[in-house]
Design a protein around this motif. Structure first.
Motif, short mmCIF file in Angstrom:
data_model
loop_
_atom_site.label_atom_id
_atom_site.label_comp_id
_atom_site.label_asym_id
_atom_site.label_seq_id
_atom_site.Cartn_x
_atom_site.Cartn_y
_atom_site.Cartn_z
N UNK A 1 -5.62 10.07 107.97
CA UNK A 1 -4.89 10.27 106.72
C UNK A 1 -5.72 9.81 105.53
N UNK A 2 -6.35 8.64 105.65
CA UNK A 2 -7.19 8.11 104.58
C UNK A 2 -8.37 9.04 104.33
N UNK A 3 -8.97 9.56 105.39
CA UNK A 3 -10.10 10.46 105.25
C UNK A 3 -9.68 11.76 104.57
N UNK A 4 -8.51 12.29 104.93
CA UNK A 4 -8.00 13.51 104.31
C UNK A 4 -7.71 13.28 102.83
N UNK A 5 -7.05 12.15 102.51
CA UNK A 5 -6.76 11.83 101.12
C UNK A 5 -8.05 11.64 100.32
N UNK A 6 -9.04 11.01 100.94
CA UNK A 6 -10.33 10.80 100.28
C UNK A 6 -11.03 12.11 99.97
N UNK A 7 -10.95 13.07 100.88
CA UNK A 7 -11.57 14.39 100.66
C UNK A 7 -10.85 15.13 99.54
N UNK A 8 -9.52 15.08 99.55
CA UNK A 8 -8.76 15.74 98.49
C UNK A 8 -9.05 15.10 97.14
N UNK B 1 -11.69 15.33 91.81
CA UNK B 1 -12.58 14.72 90.82
C UNK B 1 -13.77 15.64 90.54
N UNK B 2 -14.38 16.20 91.59
CA UNK B 2 -15.52 17.11 91.39
C UNK B 2 -15.12 18.34 90.60
N UNK B 3 -13.96 18.91 90.91
CA UNK B 3 -13.50 20.10 90.20
C UNK B 3 -13.25 19.79 88.72
N UNK B 4 -12.57 18.69 88.45
CA UNK B 4 -12.29 18.30 87.06
C UNK B 4 -13.59 18.06 86.30
#
Length: 111
Positions: free
Chosen positions: A6-13, A18-21
């Protein structure tokens, strides 16, 4: 699903958001690009209203946005820095052309 997944998935999202913004703001003419600490701290910043994104280099590469510290790979850092510096150069060129046109108009009026 385990807590680690879950932490890894949240980190990727979080990283994708952040990259998109950051990439979207680079092309926004209202955003300020700051290279003041590029040489001394290997850091550049992008500011828009009260939002500040910092792209850090050197050994640990990451993007700092408020309390978020998003780690990025060397390839991602290189891509972001390249996009950032291309935009800095484009804006400098646009500004130079604008000033040159102003000078031409002043010369025409003065002649």
């Amino acid at each position: 699903m385990s807590k680690e997944k879950e932490d890894n998935t949240n980190g990727k999202q979080e990283k994708e958001m952040v990259l998109e913004a950051l990439k979207n703001l680079m092309n926004n003419p209202c955003a300020t690009l700051n290279t003041k600490f590029l040489n001394s701290h290997s850091k550049v910043a992008l500011m828009f209203q009260d939002h500040i994104f910092e792209i850090h280099g050197e050994d640990e590469k990451f993007i700092q946005y408020m309390a978020l510290k998003v780690p990025i790979s060397s390839a991602e850092h290189k891509e972001l820095l390249s996009l950032f510096l291309d935009e800095v150069n484009k804006r400098a060129e646009d500004s130079s052309i604008k000033k040159l046109n102003e000078l031409r108009n002043l010369i025409k009026v003065g002649v």
